[in-house]
Design an enzyme around this catalytic site. Structure first.
Site, short mmCIF file in Angstrom:
data_model
loop_
_atom_site.label_atom_id
_atom_site.label_comp_id
_atom_site.label_asym_id
_atom_site.label_seq_id
_atom_site.Cartn_x
_atom_site.Cartn_y
_atom_site.Cartn_z
N HIS A 61 0.82 -1.21 0.00
CA HIS A 61 0.00 0.00 0.00
C HIS A 61 0.85 1.26 0.00
O HIS A 61 0.43 2.30 -0.49
CB HIS A 61 -0.93 0.00 1.21
CG HIS A 61 -1.75 1.25 1.32
ND1 HIS A 61 -2.66 1.59 0.35
CD2 HIS A 61 -1.76 2.24 2.22
CE1 HIS A 61 -3.22 2.76 0.68
NE2 HIS A 61 -2.69 3.16 1.81
N CYS A 62 2.08 1.18 0.53
CA CYS A 62 2.85 2.41 0.77
C CYS A 62 3.72 2.85 -0.40
O CYS A 62 3.56 3.95 -0.93
CB CYS A 62 3.73 2.23 2.01
SG CYS A 62 2.80 2.07 3.54
N ILE A 63 4.68 2.02 -0.78
CA ILE A 63 5.78 2.50 -1.62
C ILE A 63 5.32 2.91 -3.03
O ILE A 63 5.81 3.90 -3.56
CB ILE A 63 6.91 1.45 -1.69
CG1 ILE A 63 7.30 0.99 -0.28
CG2 ILE A 63 8.13 2.02 -2.40
CD1 ILE A 63 7.74 2.09 0.66
#
Length: 435
Positions: free
Chosen positions: A272-274
């Site tokens: 979900h983040c990078i």
């Protein structure tokens, strides 16, 4: 007694009720941690099936055992879909997604809808903490004014902080309480409350001067990873052209005890983040007339990696006088990283779609994901294929996309006709092509 003093007292003596809003990969471990140290925890989520499972003591996430959820239940943890119970909580910690829309712009709808569901029920003396990754200014510009519409005074009758989540699913070296946590407050009184809230459950809480500084801290962490992964992915392509093993080079460089951090190349970015968070800063920076070239270049390189892998696979099949069209391809691993069951933004799914579009018959094997789950943008009606000598021999190509430890690599190596390895897990050989 002021609201500030009373709330600090309740947080310190652990009589406060902690409300966790969003019971996923971030919210659930946090809820369990607060319950562990003796707080009563009330979890909010809009998914009725998720709430029902948690209230039966069942975990929703592979790396969180059922026993941990049951222990939290025994300690008083309860999940609910009823936002009317908001007044029961002294703290409201928001752990909801912040994706990008199709134009790669921030989609704050989950955050805004959550806040607007809570605000009609809020009372004086509560603290709201946002943990979702977002652009600098979100807490001050979006949450603050909405709290004030309720007649609440930030820093006096209500408290507002931003404390970004730091989770690394599948990493046994770190747990929720051992990962240092950054916290910024809308006012000095808010920061004091935020430090008291997290200081009870996190070994080290790091204060910063504002919510905006805390928001940018989280973005820098993820941009640092995205840019370095982009660099090493580009280096992988260069090394491949030069017939050098990039993984050997990275391992050698990592022996330097200063000034180098080893990042591993792969078939693209996942999680979900990078792949998502750097573009929050790209979007916000436009307001200040700044063009974030490093972020955008890394995004271009990382987004191109699935095509690079497909090109290598196509070339390897071509060398064996086979076309992708009509061939049987088994993709090993569809989680975004090894040893987890999280598929968000997984490059494996992009690889599967590209292979399907080229006419291949595509299957997958993943010990962590028995059935391909429903996804907003991707659809495969498939179950995980058990790995046996016969099943492996039945495929024209096996593509290693996610290098789970639970795979039997000896079995794979001995029985696959052709292996395309995008993770550097296997030694090169006549039947192993690095991608």
């Amino acid at each position: 007694m002021s609201h500030h003093t009373e709330l600090l007292s309740r947080l310190h003596d652990r009589s406060a009720v902690i409300g966790i809003v969003g019971l996923g990969y971030v919210g659930l471990p946090l809820a369990i941690r607060f319950a562990e140290v003796g707080y009563r925890v009330l979890g909010f989520d809009i998914a009725e099936d998720k709430v029902a499972k948690l209230n039966r003591g069942e975990s929703l996430i592979e790396h969180i055992p059922h026993a941990a959820v049951q222990a939290a239940r025994d300690a008083g943890f309860e999940a609910t879909t009823d936002f009317g119970r908001t007044p029961q909580a002294d703290a409201l910690i928001l752990c909801v997604p912040t994706p990008l829309n199709k134009y790669r712009e921030p989609d704050l709808s989950f955050v805004i809808n959550t806040v607007e569901s809570l605000i009609p029920h809020m009372r004086e003396g509560q603290v709201m903490s946002l943990e979702s990754t977002t652009y600098p200014g979100t807490t001050d510009e979006e949450l603050g004014p909405r709290l004030e519409t309720r007649g609440l005074v930030i820093g006096e009758t209500t408290f507002l902080v931003y404390s970004p989540e730091r989770e690394d699913p599948g990493n046994a070296n770190f747990t929720t309480h051992t990962i240092p946590k950054v916290c910024g407050g809308a006012t000095p009184a808010c920061l004091e409350v935020g430090m008291a809230l997290y200081g009870q459950v996190i070994d080290r809480v790091v204060p910063v001067s504002s919510t905006r500084a805390a928001e940018l801290t989280k973005l820098l962490e993820n941009i640092h990873r995205a840019v370095n992964i982009g660099l090493v992915n580009e280096m992988k392509i260069v090394a491949d052209r030069m017939d050098i093993d990039i993984h050997e080079v990275i391992a050698a460089a990592a022996t330097k005890p200063f000034g180098f951090v080893a990042y591993q190349p792969g078939p693209g970015l996942g999680g979900h983040c990078i792949p998502i968070d750097p573009f929050y800063l790209t979007w916000k920076a436009r307001e200040y007339g700044v063009h974030t070239r490093f972020i955008e270049l890394a995004g271009e390189i990382n987004s191109a990696m699935p095509d690079y892998v497909i090109g290598k696979l196509s070339g390897a099949m071509n060398d064996r006088q086979k076309s992708i069209k009509g061939s049987r391809v088994l993709v090993l691993g569809i989680a975004y990283k090894k040893n987890v069951d999280d598929m968000r933004e997984s490059p494996s799914v992009i690889l599967m779609e590209k292979l399907r579009d080229l006419g291949a018959h595509v299957d997958y094997s993943d010990p962590h994901i028995p059935t391909f789950p429903p996804m907003r943008e991707h659809k495969f009606d498939l179950d995980s294929v058990p790995l046996t000598s016969d099943s492996l021999k039945s495929y024209d190509c096996v593509l290693l996309a996610t290098d789970h430890d639970r795979f039997d690599y000896d079995l794979i190596r001995e029985n696959a006709v052709l292996i395309v390895d995008s993770r550097g897990k296997l030694a090169a050989g006549k039947d192993v092509v690095k991608a």
